[in-house]
Design a protein around this motif. Structure first.
Motif, PDB file in Angstrom:
ATOM      1  N   SER A 299      16.985 -16.075 -10.841  1.00  0.00           N
ATOM      2  CA  SER A 299      17.519 -16.457 -12.155  1.00  0.00           C
ATOM      3  C   SER A 299      17.328 -17.925 -12.534  1.00  0.00           C
ATOM      4  CB  SER A 299      19.001 -16.086 -12.246  1.00  0.00           C
ATOM      5  OG  SER A 299      19.735 -16.775 -11.254  1.00  0.00           O
ATOM      6  N   MET A 300      17.026 -18.784 -11.589  1.00  0.00           N
ATOM      7  CA  MET A 300      16.791 -20.193 -11.886  1.00  0.00           C
ATOM      8  C   MET A 300      15.326 -20.583 -11.674  1.00  0.00           C
ATOM      9  SD  MET A 300      18.454 -22.640 -13.081  1.00  0.00           S
ATOM     10  CE  MET A 300      18.350 -24.414 -13.262  1.00  0.00           C
ATOM     11  N   VAL A 301      14.467 -19.597 -11.527  1.00  0.00           N
ATOM     12  CA  VAL A 301      13.047 -19.849 -11.295  1.00  0.00           C
ATOM     13  C   VAL A 301      12.282 -19.597 -12.592  1.00  0.00           C
ATOM     14  CG1 VAL A 301      11.030 -19.182  -9.932  1.00  0.00           C
ATOM     15  CG2 VAL A 301      13.311 -19.119  -8.888  1.00  0.00           C
ATOM     16  N   SER A 302      11.652 -20.640 -13.112  1.00  0.00           N
ATOM     17  CA  SER A 302      10.848 -20.500 -14.324  1.00  0.00           C
ATOM     18  C   SER A 302       9.793 -21.591 -14.366  1.00  0.00           C
ATOM     19  CB  SER A 302      11.735 -20.572 -15.569  1.00  0.00           C
ATOM     20  OG  SER A 302      11.015 -20.162 -16.713  1.00  0.00           O
ATOM     21  N   GLY A 303       8.625 -21.235 -14.867  1.00  0.00           N
ATOM     22  CA  GLY A 303       7.534 -22.187 -14.997  1.00  0.00           C
ATOM     23  C   GLY A 303       6.790 -22.447 -13.709  1.00  0.00           C
ATOM     24  N   THR A 304       6.915 -21.557 -12.736  1.00  0.00           N
ATOM     25  CA  THR A 304       6.307 -21.797 -11.432  1.00  0.00           C
ATOM     26  C   THR A 304       5.039 -20.971 -11.230  1.00  0.00           C
ATOM     27  OG1 THR A 304       7.542 -20.053 -10.285  1.00  0.00           O
ATOM     28  CG2 THR A 304       8.580 -22.238 -10.408  1.00  0.00           C
ATOM     29  N   THR A 305       4.202 -21.485 -10.344  1.00  0.00           N
ATOM     30  CA  THR A 305       3.066 -20.723  -9.833  1.00  0.00           C
ATOM     31  C   THR A 305       3.389 -20.427  -8.373  1.00  0.00           C
ATOM     32  OG1 THR A 305       1.914 -22.768  -9.299  1.00  0.00           O
ATOM     33  CG2 THR A 305       1.369 -21.751 -11.394  1.00  0.00           C
ATOM     34  N   ASN A 306       3.289 -19.198  -7.996  1.00  0.00           N
ATOM     35  CA  ASN A 306       3.718 -18.748  -6.672  1.00  0.00           C
ATOM     36  C   ASN A 306       2.526 -18.254  -5.871  1.00  0.00           C
ATOM     37  OD1 ASN A 306       6.889 -18.682  -6.924  1.00  0.00           O
ATOM     38  ND2 ASN A 306       6.008 -18.071  -8.879  1.00  0.00           N
ATOM     39  N   VAL A 307       2.116 -19.052  -4.912  1.00  0.00           N
ATOM     40  CA  VAL A 307       0.951 -18.755  -4.099  1.00  0.00           C
ATOM     41  C   VAL A 307       1.298 -17.706  -3.043  1.00  0.00           C
ATOM     42  CG1 VAL A 307      -0.712 -19.725  -2.460  1.00  0.00           C
ATOM     43  CG2 VAL A 307      -0.018 -21.041  -4.477  1.00  0.00           C
ATOM     44  N   ILE A 308       0.487 -16.664  -2.995  1.00  0.00           N
ATOM     45  CA  ILE A 308       0.627 -15.603  -1.999  1.00  0.00           C
ATOM     46  C   ILE A 308      -0.746 -15.494  -1.340  1.00  0.00           C
ATOM     47  CG2 ILE A 308       1.209 -13.193  -1.607  1.00  0.00           C
ATOM     48  CD1 ILE A 308       2.578 -13.354  -4.446  1.00  0.00           C
ATOM     49  N   ASP A 309      -0.914 -16.208  -0.214  1.00  0.00           N
ATOM     50  CA  ASP A 309      -2.264 -16.365   0.304  1.00  0.00           C
ATOM     51  C   ASP A 309      -2.419 -16.246   1.816  1.00  0.00           C
ATOM     52  OD1 ASP A 309      -1.139 -18.734   1.178  1.00  0.00           O
ATOM     53  OD2 ASP A 309      -2.798 -19.977   0.487  1.00  0.00           O
TER      54      ASP A 309
ATOM     55  N   VAL B 253      -6.807  -9.318  -2.730  1.00  0.00           N
ATOM     56  CA  VAL B 253      -5.880  -8.185  -2.619  1.00  0.00           C
ATOM     57  C   VAL B 253      -6.689  -6.906  -2.421  1.00  0.00           C
ATOM     58  CG1 VAL B 253      -4.024  -6.906  -3.755  1.00  0.00           C
ATOM     59  CG2 VAL B 253      -4.267  -9.367  -4.156  1.00  0.00           C
ATOM     60  N   LEU B 254      -6.269  -6.095  -1.480  1.00  0.00           N
ATOM     61  CA  LEU B 254      -7.007  -4.880  -1.138  1.00  0.00           C
ATOM     62  C   LEU B 254      -6.796  -3.755  -2.149  1.00  0.00           C
ATOM     63  CD1 LEU B 254      -6.617  -4.835   2.732  1.00  0.00           C
ATOM     64  CD2 LEU B 254      -8.670  -5.343   1.395  1.00  0.00           C
TER      65      LEU B 254
ATOM     66  N   ILE C  65       6.492 -10.104  -7.269  1.00  0.00           N
ATOM     67  CA  ILE C  65       6.658  -9.887  -8.709  1.00  0.00           C
ATOM     68  C   ILE C  65       8.046  -9.311  -8.978  1.00  0.00           C
ATOM     69  CG2 ILE C  65       5.882  -8.513 -10.686  1.00  0.00           C
ATOM     70  CD1 ILE C  65       3.014  -8.758  -9.544  1.00  0.00           C
ATOM     71  N   LEU C  66       8.456  -8.339  -8.175  1.00  0.00           N
ATOM     72  CA  LEU C  66       9.793  -7.753  -8.350  1.00  0.00           C
ATOM     73  C   LEU C  66      10.887  -8.802  -8.172  1.00  0.00           C
ATOM     74  CD1 LEU C  66       9.307  -4.334  -6.524  1.00  0.00           C
ATOM     75  CD2 LEU C  66       9.409  -4.770  -9.004  1.00  0.00           C
ATOM     76  N   TYR C  67      10.706  -9.698  -7.213  1.00  0.00           N
ATOM     77  CA  TYR C  67      11.657 -10.805  -7.041  1.00  0.00           C
ATOM     78  C   TYR C  67      11.722 -11.651  -8.307  1.00  0.00           C
ATOM     79  CZ  TYR C  67      13.051 -15.569  -5.904  1.00  0.00           C
ATOM     80  OH  TYR C  67      13.623 -16.808  -5.943  1.00  0.00           O
TER      81      TYR C  67
ATOM     82  N   ALA D 264      -6.655  -9.734   4.244  1.00  0.00           N
ATOM     83  CA  ALA D 264      -6.389  -9.754   2.810  1.00  0.00           C
ATOM     84  C   ALA D 264      -4.988  -9.191   2.573  1.00  0.00           C
ATOM     85  CB  ALA D 264      -7.428  -8.926   2.070  1.00  0.00           C
ATOM     86  N   ALA D 265      -4.467  -9.414   1.392  1.00  0.00           N
ATOM     87  CA  ALA D 265      -3.129  -8.925   1.045  1.00  0.00           C
ATOM     88  C   ALA D 265      -3.179  -7.454   0.651  1.00  0.00           C
ATOM     89  CB  ALA D 265      -2.560  -9.741  -0.104  1.00  0.00           C
ATOM     90  N   GLU D 266      -2.152  -6.737   1.043  1.00  0.00           N
ATOM     91  CA  GLU D 266      -1.947  -5.369   0.563  1.00  0.00           C
ATOM     92  C   GLU D 266      -1.323  -5.462  -0.833  1.00  0.00           C
ATOM     93  OE1 GLU D 266      -2.777  -2.551   2.065  1.00  0.00           O
ATOM     94  OE2 GLU D 266      -3.398  -3.427   3.971  1.00  0.00           O
ATOM     95  N   VAL D 267      -1.536  -4.464  -1.656  1.00  0.00           N
ATOM     96  CA  VAL D 267      -0.995  -4.460  -3.018  1.00  0.00           C
ATOM     97  C   VAL D 267       0.522  -4.665  -3.007  1.00  0.00           C
ATOM     98  CG1 VAL D 267      -0.674  -3.071  -5.103  1.00  0.00           C
ATOM     99  CG2 VAL D 267      -2.898  -3.097  -3.950  1.00  0.00           C
ATOM    100  N   ARG D 268       1.228  -4.004  -2.091  1.00  0.00           N
ATOM    101  CA  ARG D 268       2.695  -4.135  -2.038  1.00  0.00           C
ATOM    102  C   ARG D 268       3.130  -5.574  -1.763  1.00  0.00           C
ATOM    103  NH1 ARG D 268       3.781  -4.884   3.121  1.00  0.00           N
ATOM    104  NH2 ARG D 268       2.454  -3.935   4.677  1.00  0.00           N
ATOM    105  N   GLU D 269       2.278  -6.343  -1.078  1.00  0.00           N
ATOM    106  CA  GLU D 269       2.621  -7.732  -0.767  1.00  0.00           C
ATOM    107  C   GLU D 269       2.501  -8.635  -1.991  1.00  0.00           C
ATOM    108  OE1 GLU D 269       1.557  -8.287   3.866  1.00  0.00           O
ATOM    109  OE2 GLU D 269      -0.172  -7.812   2.573  1.00  0.00           O
ATOM    110  N   ILE D 270       1.912  -8.126  -3.038  1.00  0.00           N
ATOM    111  CA  ILE D 270       1.850  -8.827  -4.314  1.00  0.00           C
ATOM    112  C   ILE D 270       2.944  -8.285  -5.241  1.00  0.00           C
ATOM    113  CG2 ILE D 270       0.376  -9.404  -6.283  1.00  0.00           C
ATOM    114  CD1 ILE D 270      -0.476 -10.473  -3.386  1.00  0.00           C
TER     115      ILE D 270
END
Length: 158
Positions: free
Chosen positions: A137-147, A90-91, A128-130, A118-124
């Protein structure tokens, strides 16, 4: 093979124990206030792939992924969701300075990324905001790759 114990303790303390402690404090306050919600941990792409000379970082970020799953299990009955994001390079200002220094290690990430950057900060921040919003509301326990597709590409160049 030669990671000094004091450095290892420092990274484990910050990345792993810091995450556990933060969730314990925040989760306890959410439970006491009877407030549902979401907690998002920041892990790393390298929790999913070993890279040379990064043992303390990769191991602790892998631990953050399991802490995420464990707390998702523990807090789910209280309607508290816990997820992690696993970003690539992340930049941030530190990374921009590192790239400008001429070191080639982080440039390798970019070269091997199908989106070629590389990713811009806003792209991370946006994922997170989502995860903090009711849209997930039904998403829990996940790892979310942003690559930028890095994990989908095992070939360097044809």
């Amino acid at each position: 093979m030669e990671v000094p114990k004091d450095y290892l303790d420092k990274i484990v303390g910050a990345n792993l124990f810091g995450t556990i402690n933060a969730i314990q404090i925040i989760g306890s306050k959410m439970i006491a206030a009877k407030r549902p919600g979401s907690i998002v941990n920041v892990s790393s792409l390298v929790s999913l792939q070993a890279i040379p000379e990064y043992l303390p970082y990769t191991v602790t970020k892998c631990g953050v992924d399991m802490v995420t799953k464990q707390f998702a299990l523990e807090l789910g009955s209280r309607n508290i969701r816990v997820n992690s994001i696993n970003p690539t390079l992340v930049l941030t200002e530190n990374i921009k300075n590192f790239l400008a220094s001429g070191d080639t290690r982080d440039k390798t990430f970019i070269e091997r990324t199908p989106l070629q950057r590389a990713a811009e900060v806003r792209e991370i921040v946006n994922p997170i905001l989502y995860l903090l919003s009711d849209y997930s509301s039904m998403v829990s326990g996940t790892t979310n790759v942003i690559d930028g597709g890095l994990m989908s590409s095992i070939w360097l160049k044809w």
